[in-house]
Design an enzyme around this catalytic site. Structure first.
Site, PDB file in Angstrom:
ATOM      1  CG  HIS A   1      -0.261  -0.234   2.519  1.00 11.59           C
ATOM      2  ND1 HIS A   1       0.123  -1.495   2.924  1.00 11.59           N
ATOM      3  CD2 HIS A   1       0.141   0.608   3.495  1.00 11.59           C
ATOM      4  CE1 HIS A   1       0.708  -1.414   4.109  1.00 11.59           C
ATOM      5  NE2 HIS A   1       0.754  -0.150   4.474  1.00 11.59           N
TER       6      HIS A   1
ATOM      7  CG  HIS B   1       0.715   5.417   4.053  1.00 10.43           C
ATOM      8  ND1 HIS B   1      -0.218   5.330   5.063  1.00 10.43           N
ATOM      9  CD2 HIS B   1       1.497   4.326   4.173  1.00 10.43           C
ATOM     10  CE1 HIS B   1      -0.001   4.226   5.765  1.00 10.43           C
ATOM     11  NE2 HIS B   1       1.041   3.591   5.247  1.00 10.43           N
TER      12      HIS B   1
HETATM   13  P1  AMP Z   1       1.510   0.696   7.320  1.00 16.73           P
HETATM   14  O1  AMP Z   1       1.778   0.972   8.771  1.00 16.73           O
HETATM   15  O2  AMP Z   1       2.392   1.464   6.379  1.00 16.73           O
HETATM   16  O3  AMP Z   1       1.490  -0.783   7.028  1.00 16.73           O
HETATM   17  O4  AMP Z   1       0.048   1.269   7.058  1.00 16.73           O
HETATM   18  C1  AMP Z   1      -1.111   0.534   7.217  1.00 16.73           C
HETATM   19  C2  AMP Z   1      -2.263   1.511   7.159  1.00 16.73           C
HETATM   20  O5  AMP Z   1      -3.444   0.798   6.908  1.00 16.73           O
HETATM   21  C3  AMP Z   1      -2.465   2.292   8.458  1.00 16.73           C
HETATM   22  O6  AMP Z   1      -2.404   3.701   8.197  1.00 16.73           O
HETATM   23  C4  AMP Z   1      -3.861   1.862   8.904  1.00 16.73           C
HETATM   24  O7  AMP Z   1      -4.589   2.901   9.511  1.00 16.73           O
HETATM   25  C5  AMP Z   1      -4.482   1.425   7.594  1.00 16.73           C
HETATM   26  N1  AMP Z   1      -5.542   0.448   7.731  1.00 16.73           N
HETATM   27  C6  AMP Z   1      -5.509  -0.727   8.410  1.00 16.73           C
HETATM   28  N2  AMP Z   1      -6.694  -1.374   8.304  1.00 16.73           N
HETATM   29  C7  AMP Z   1      -7.476  -0.592   7.525  1.00 16.73           C
HETATM   30  C8  AMP Z   1      -8.812  -0.695   7.037  1.00 16.73           C
HETATM   31  N3  AMP Z   1      -9.584  -1.735   7.349  1.00 16.73           N
HETATM   32  N4  AMP Z   1      -9.309   0.296   6.266  1.00 16.73           N
HETATM   33  C9  AMP Z   1      -8.532   1.355   5.947  1.00 16.73           C
HETATM   34  N5  AMP Z   1      -7.270   1.522   6.373  1.00 16.73           N
HETATM   35  C10 AMP Z   1      -6.746   0.572   7.153  1.00 16.73           C
END
Ligand code: AMP
Ligand code: ZN
Length: 146
Positions: free
Chosen positions: A101, A103
């Site tokens: 993903h 950001h």
């Molecule tokens: P990372 O720490 O770079 O792996 O980012 C993971 C991101 O996914 C975090 O900012 C979370 O808030 C986001 N996240 C986790 N679960 C969900 C979800 N169900 N819907 C939307 N965002 C999510």
């Protein structure tokens, strides 16, 4: 992790909820559930890849094109003062969800969000040694050539 257990695969499949922003044949974008700033959103490949190292350059390029599209839309819609595009591979890099993903993180003045390394330090003189830099560059370039 089985794909069925991956929260982002479930979001793509529509079996877990999300605030969807965009989808095309290979990518998907949605609002981050715990936004660290207004407009914080995520772009993912629809297929399950844990890190970018499993992705083809075409898959990665498709994500990049969607990131550019979404970042432009967020920039116009919310007019932040600046924006970070952040992507983590591996827990030590800060990855908490094991599905690639990117950001999109709009920035506000004095929002106190810090990049976690000190970009203003003078540098480690040993690590910055030109001979050492050249040796590391040679190893990377050998992989590019291979
Ligand atoms: P990372 O720490 O770079 O792996 O980012 C993971 C991101 O996914 C975090 O900012 C979370 O808030 C986001 N996240 C986790 N679960 C969900 C979800 N169900 N819907 C939307 N965002 C999510
Ligand atoms: Zn997944």
């Amino acid at each position: 992790m089985a794909v069925a257990e991956c929260i982002f695969c479930r979001i793509v499949a529509g079996t877990s909820p999300s605030v969807e922003l965009y989808r095309d044949a290979t990518t998907f974008a949605f609002m981050d559930i715990h936004p660290v700033n207004e407009g914080h959103c995520l772009v993912i490949p629809r297929a399950h890849f844990v890190t970018i190292f499993e992705m083809s350059s075409e898959d990665f390029a498709a994500v990049g094109a969607t990131v550019a599209k979404l970042a432009g839309a967020v920039n116009k819609a919310l007019q932040p003062i600046a924006m970070n595009i952040v992507q983590a591979n591996g827990a030590v890099a800060g990855q908490t969800v094991s599905h690639v993903h990117v950001h999109i993180l709009p920035r506000r003045a004095q929002d106190n969000l810090l990049m976690s390394w000190d970009r203003f330090r003078a540098g480690d003189p040993l690590a910055a040694d030109p001979v050492r830099l050249a040796a590391i560059a040679e190893r990377i370039c050998a992989q590019l050539a291979g």
